[in-house]
Design an enzyme around this catalytic site. Sequence first.
Site, PDB file in Angstrom:
ATOM      1  N   ALA A 180      -3.838   0.962  11.942  1.00 30.44           N
ATOM      2  CA  ALA A 180      -4.929  -0.017  11.951  1.00 30.44           C
ATOM      3  C   ALA A 180      -5.107  -0.448  13.406  1.00 30.44           C
ATOM      4  O   ALA A 180      -4.338  -1.261  13.929  1.00 30.44           O
ATOM      5  CB  ALA A 180      -4.591  -1.198  11.062  1.00 30.44           C
ATOM      6  N   GLY A 222      -3.718  -9.528  16.123  1.00 30.52           N
ATOM      7  CA  GLY A 222      -3.178  -8.435  15.317  1.00 30.52           C
ATOM      8  C   GLY A 222      -3.884  -8.330  13.986  1.00 30.52           C
ATOM      9  O   GLY A 222      -4.945  -8.914  13.792  1.00 30.52           O
ATOM     10  N   ASN A 223      -3.305  -7.559  13.086  1.00 29.94           N
ATOM     11  CA  ASN A 223      -3.884  -7.403  11.753  1.00 29.94           C
ATOM     12  C   ASN A 223      -2.758  -7.265  10.738  1.00 29.94           C
ATOM     13  O   ASN A 223      -1.584  -7.228  11.101  1.00 29.94           O
ATOM     14  CB  ASN A 223      -4.848  -6.210  11.717  1.00 29.94           C
ATOM     15  CG  ASN A 223      -4.155  -4.910  12.046  1.00 29.94           C
ATOM     16  OD1 ASN A 223      -3.303  -4.436  11.312  1.00 29.94           O
ATOM     17  ND2 ASN A 223      -4.495  -4.339  13.202  1.00 29.94           N
ATOM     18  N   ARG A 224      -3.124  -7.205   9.455  1.00 31.50           N
ATOM     19  CA  ARG A 224      -2.124  -7.285   8.395  1.00 31.50           C
ATOM     20  C   ARG A 224      -1.574  -5.929   7.973  1.00 31.50           C
ATOM     21  O   ARG A 224      -0.874  -5.830   6.968  1.00 31.50           O
ATOM     22  CB  ARG A 224      -2.699  -8.036   7.196  1.00 31.50           C
ATOM     23  CG  ARG A 224      -2.974  -9.516   7.530  1.00 31.50           C
ATOM     24  CD  ARG A 224      -3.637 -10.253   6.375  1.00 31.50           C
ATOM     25  NE  ARG A 224      -2.903 -10.053   5.140  1.00 31.50           N
ATOM     26  CZ  ARG A 224      -3.435  -9.715   3.982  1.00 31.50           C
ATOM     27  NH1 ARG A 224      -4.738  -9.541   3.885  1.00 31.50           N
ATOM     28  NH2 ARG A 224      -2.693  -9.551   2.928  1.00 31.50           N
ATOM     29  N   SER A 225      -1.837  -4.894   8.733  1.00 27.87           N
ATOM     30  CA  SER A 225      -1.278  -3.584   8.376  1.00 27.87           C
ATOM     31  C   SER A 225       0.253  -3.627   8.411  1.00 27.87           C
ATOM     32  O   SER A 225       0.841  -4.120   9.368  1.00 27.87           O
ATOM     33  CB  SER A 225      -1.765  -2.530   9.370  1.00 27.87           C
ATOM     34  OG  SER A 225      -1.077  -1.318   9.159  1.00 27.87           O
TER      35      SER A 225
END
Length: 220
Positions: A96, A29-32
Amino acid sequence: GAVQDLRGRRIVVTAGGTREPLDPVRFLGNRSSGKQGVALAERAKARGAEVTLIAAHLDVAAPEGVRLVEAGTTEELRTAALAAASVADVVIMAAAVADFRPAEVQHVKIKKDQVGERLTLELVANPDILVELAATTPPEVTVVGFAAETAASREELLELGRRKIGRKGCDYLVLNTVGWSEGFAQDRNTVVVLDRLGDIVGEASGSKMSVADAILDVIA
Ligand code: C5P
């Protein structure tokens, strides 16, 4: 009440970070946080638009009064975005989206004792949804992309943005810097909006709500 300059406009906003499964319990995943996309959906609704929010993983609640479509992976987000875009006036790709996903999804949990001390993941490129939307929607549909860059200066940010809008083919590109303490998950944001020619057509700094209004001013 708020100005109703988007009354009756059908606006699709994607928001949050996609999650690409590795196995039944893990993902890439990502930090969005989804805050900027959710703010766009909320302000577009307040300004009279009919809003569809396509939500990947969000750290904040979706606003009231919008049509909510949940999308976990890039593939789910792509399917939802293409379907919603076919009946939209504006599509804003604030999500994102993961550029890569695991080449294979394991159907049972990956176990450390079966892997050893080093695990190599093979990733494959995801489709670029923004490029596909820009290429397939009729010209009267306004397609807006985002670019979150770790640029050291405004000049570098603009340079990256000008190259990116050419590659993506969208009508507008919203540029912002991200880093360990900027952009993602913050309540404030600073953006520059470029048009197809790479000219600056909007700029805003402040709460994600006020930044959303400035982006919608360009679109309106
Ligand atoms: O190339 P980059 O990831 O910086 O592009 C960001 C923009 O492209 C965002 O609007 C994002 O929603 C969109 N995007 C996409 N599909 C991808 C990757 C990014 O639509 N696979």
